[in-house]
Scaffold this active site. Structure first.
Site, PDB file in Angstrom:
ATOM      1  N   CYS A  95      -7.138 -28.116   6.442  1.00 48.87           N
ATOM      2  CA  CYS A  95      -5.873 -27.407   7.066  1.00 48.87           C
ATOM      3  C   CYS A  95      -5.381 -28.313   8.175  1.00 48.87           C
ATOM      4  O   CYS A  95      -6.139 -29.321   8.696  1.00 48.87           O
ATOM      5  CB  CYS A  95      -6.201 -25.935   7.411  1.00 48.87           C
ATOM      6  SG  CYS A  95      -6.606 -25.941   9.148  1.00 48.87           S
TER       7      CYS A  95
ATOM      8  N   CYS B   8      -7.492 -28.447  11.328  1.00 51.20           N
ATOM      9  CA  CYS B   8      -8.647 -29.101  11.315  1.00 51.20           C
ATOM     10  C   CYS B   8      -8.392 -30.589  11.023  1.00 51.20           C
ATOM     11  O   CYS B   8      -9.339 -31.105  11.701  1.00 51.20           O
ATOM     12  CB  CYS B   8      -9.483 -28.457  10.321  1.00 51.20           C
ATOM     13  SG  CYS B   8     -10.226 -26.791  10.501  1.00 51.20           S
TER      14      CYS B   8
ATOM     15  N   ASP C 190       0.973  -1.247  -0.058  1.00 54.49           N
ATOM     16  CA  ASP C 190       0.052  -0.074   0.074  1.00 54.49           C
ATOM     17  C   ASP C 190       0.771   1.208   0.015  1.00 54.49           C
ATOM     18  O   ASP C 190       2.163   1.161   0.073  1.00 54.49           O
ATOM     19  CB  ASP C 190      -0.836  -0.093   1.264  1.00 54.49           C
ATOM     20  CG  ASP C 190      -0.103  -0.113   2.529  1.00 54.49           C
ATOM     21  OD1 ASP C 190       0.995   0.200   2.541  1.00 54.49           O
ATOM     22  OD2 ASP C 190      -1.072  -0.163   3.631  1.00 54.49           O
TER      23      ASP C 190
ATOM     24  N   HIS D 170      -5.957 -21.633   9.924  1.00 51.32           N
ATOM     25  CA  HIS D 170      -7.194 -22.168   9.342  1.00 51.32           C
ATOM     26  C   HIS D 170      -7.793 -21.160   8.758  1.00 51.32           C
ATOM     27  O   HIS D 170      -8.396 -21.227   7.701  1.00 51.32           O
ATOM     28  CB  HIS D 170      -7.963 -22.744  10.505  1.00 51.32           C
ATOM     29  CG  HIS D 170      -9.286 -22.847  10.180  1.00 51.32           C
ATOM     30  ND1 HIS D 170      -9.843 -24.009   9.539  1.00 51.32           N
ATOM     31  CD2 HIS D 170     -10.280 -22.005  10.546  1.00 51.32           C
ATOM     32  CE1 HIS D 170     -11.124 -23.516   9.308  1.00 51.32           C
ATOM     33  NE2 HIS D 170     -11.409 -22.206   9.721  1.00 51.32           N
TER      34      HIS D 170
ATOM     35  N   ASP E  84      -7.686  -7.676   0.396  1.00 50.95           N
ATOM     36  CA  ASP E  84      -6.821  -8.078   1.447  1.00 50.95           C
ATOM     37  C   ASP E  84      -7.499  -7.768   2.893  1.00 50.95           C
ATOM     38  O   ASP E  84      -8.258  -7.005   2.690  1.00 50.95           O
ATOM     39  CB  ASP E  84      -5.509  -7.476   1.612  1.00 50.95           C
ATOM     40  CG  ASP E  84      -5.712  -5.910   1.775  1.00 50.95           C
ATOM     41  OD1 ASP E  84      -6.588  -4.901   1.119  1.00 50.95           O
ATOM     42  OD2 ASP E  84      -5.478  -5.352   3.113  1.00 50.95           O
TER      43      ASP E  84
ATOM     44  N   CYS F 133     -12.720 -28.425   6.322  1.00 50.44           N
ATOM     45  CA  CYS F 133     -11.443 -27.710   6.042  1.00 50.44           C
ATOM     46  C   CYS F 133     -10.188 -28.777   5.968  1.00 50.44           C
ATOM     47  O   CYS F 133     -10.200 -29.908   6.937  1.00 50.44           O
ATOM     48  CB  CYS F 133     -11.195 -26.794   7.171  1.00 50.44           C
ATOM     49  SG  CYS F 133      -9.723 -25.914   6.700  1.00 50.44           S
TER      50      CYS F 133
HETATM   51 ZN    ZN Z   1      -8.835 -25.648   8.947  1.00 56.61          ZN
END
Ligand code: ZN
Length: 372
Positions: free
Chosen positions: A307, A310, A94, A336, A267, A305
């Site tokens: 990830c 999880c 930015d 996550h 973002d 999920c």
């Molecule tokens: Zn997750």
């Protein structure tokens, strides 16, 4: 020849949602895309490899923070931002303006420059359009932003108009100050939530022919409905065949609604900031892990999920980490949340390409709204 190009692959005729590929010197970005925020050259708590595994293609770093610490010249001497933070994909910086107006003690601002005190040591510093470009050229991101003035959304019309006109003036000066040809400099549309002001800004900036356009000055305290309404009358005024970036937004529902209004890039600090505060975004709505209901909860944070947080841990374990103030809690839930945002924009991309985005939107809203 420009190292940047933007190819639109699909546009949903009903909503205006788009799927495309933006080519940059550090590789392609498939849009819609969400950029995790690496304020100080690090997405807090996460390694670049973890970001990439979570699906992040591009990251954002903050010019204001890096200019104060360690200084843009230091980053340049250490090989530029990509090498400094070991992220070899595209980066966006930015202009620093938003933090000067929101974080620093602003001493004086006129059409020439902003004079402010550092929030770290109180030293007196200046930010002009030329200086904002020079700092961003030192940092070396792929995509850089014009210095703009972002007024509060509810500011009086005269102040909004003055900010729009100053943003236009500064956009021209930024364009004239740019020396490097391997960075895409984006213009920033301002104008609060007023249609006339947003139009005034777009009509002044579009002829300057920037390679992409940002919508700034939203998610600064206005109601979500006002933000969506503003996007309704703003986005279509920006060039169709250039990337459109909605700065600093937002919640998953905001990203969903903004994609469905033709935005390509996003973002927000929310996934990592909330992750550090034990708040997870999940496929069925937000989960607050500090809640005692999770103490003996064997279930995964989000069963949909993939990830690490999880697939390898229970809600009970994650809650324990936060209760014991263990740093792994913030790391896992940040990871996550980044994965959740990346999956959302990826699924939106698939939905746009398969012509099912309106249905996807309705399904998501029904699921998130079903949260007790
Ligand atoms: Zn997750």
């Amino acid at each position: 020849m420009s190292q940047f190009s933007f190819q639109l692959e699909a546009t949903d005729p009903e909503t205006g949602a788009r799927a495309g590929t933006w080519t940059t010197p550090h590789g392609p970005v498939q849009t819609p895309a969400f950029m995790p925020v690496g304020t100080l050259g690090t997405v807090k708590g996460l390694l670049p490899d973890q970001l990439r595994d979570a699906g992040a293609q591009m990251v954002l770093a903050n010019t204001y923070h890096l200019a104060l610490r360690p200084g843009s010249e230091v980053v340049r001497e250490l090989g530029g931002l990509h090498r400094f933070m070991d992220w070899d994909g595209p980066i966006l910086t930015d202009s620093g303006g938003f933090q000067v107006f929101s974080l620093a003690k602003l001493r004086k601002m006129d059409d020439e420059k902003a004079v402010f005190r550092s929030h770290i040591d109180g030293s007196l510093l200046e930010l002009s359009p030329e200086r904002a470009v020079q700092i961003q050229e030192d940092l070396g991101a792929d995509c850089i932003m014009c210095l703009d003035e972002c007024p509060p959304a509810n500011d009086v019309p005269e102040k909004i108009r003055a900010a729009v006109d100053r943003t236009t003036l500064w956009a021209k000066r930024c364009r004239d100050a740019q020396k490097r040809d391997d960075q895409a400099l984006f213009g920033i549309n301002q104008g609060g939530i007023d249609e006339g002001m947003r139009t005034r800004s777009a009509e002044a900036l579009v002829p300057l022919d920037f390679p992409g356009y940002a919508v700034g000055g939203l998610s600064v305290g206005e109601a979500p409905a006002d933000m969506y309404r503003t996007l309704d009358f703003t986005v279509h005024q920006l060039p169709e065949h250039k990337p459109r970036y909605l700065m600093g937004v937002g919640r998953p529902v905001d990203i969903l609604e903004a994609v469905c209004r033709g935005i390509d890039l996003f973002d927000c600090v929310m996934p990592t900031r909330n992750g550090r505060n034990a708040m997870a975004f999940t496929s069925s709505g937000p989960v607050r892990l500090r809640n005692a209901v999770h103490i003996r909860d064997e279930s995964p944070l989000d069963p949909e999920c993939d990830c690490i947080a999880c697939t390898r841990y229970s809600r009970g374990y994650l809650r324990h980490l936060f209760a014991a103030k263990e740093m792994l809690g913030g790391i896992l839930v940040s990871l996550h949340n980044i994965r959740f945002y990346q999956k959302l924009v990826h699924d939106l991309r698939i939905a746009v390409k398969s012509g099912t985005v309106a249905q996807f939107r309705a399904n998501q809203l029904a699921r998130w709204n079903a949260q007790p």
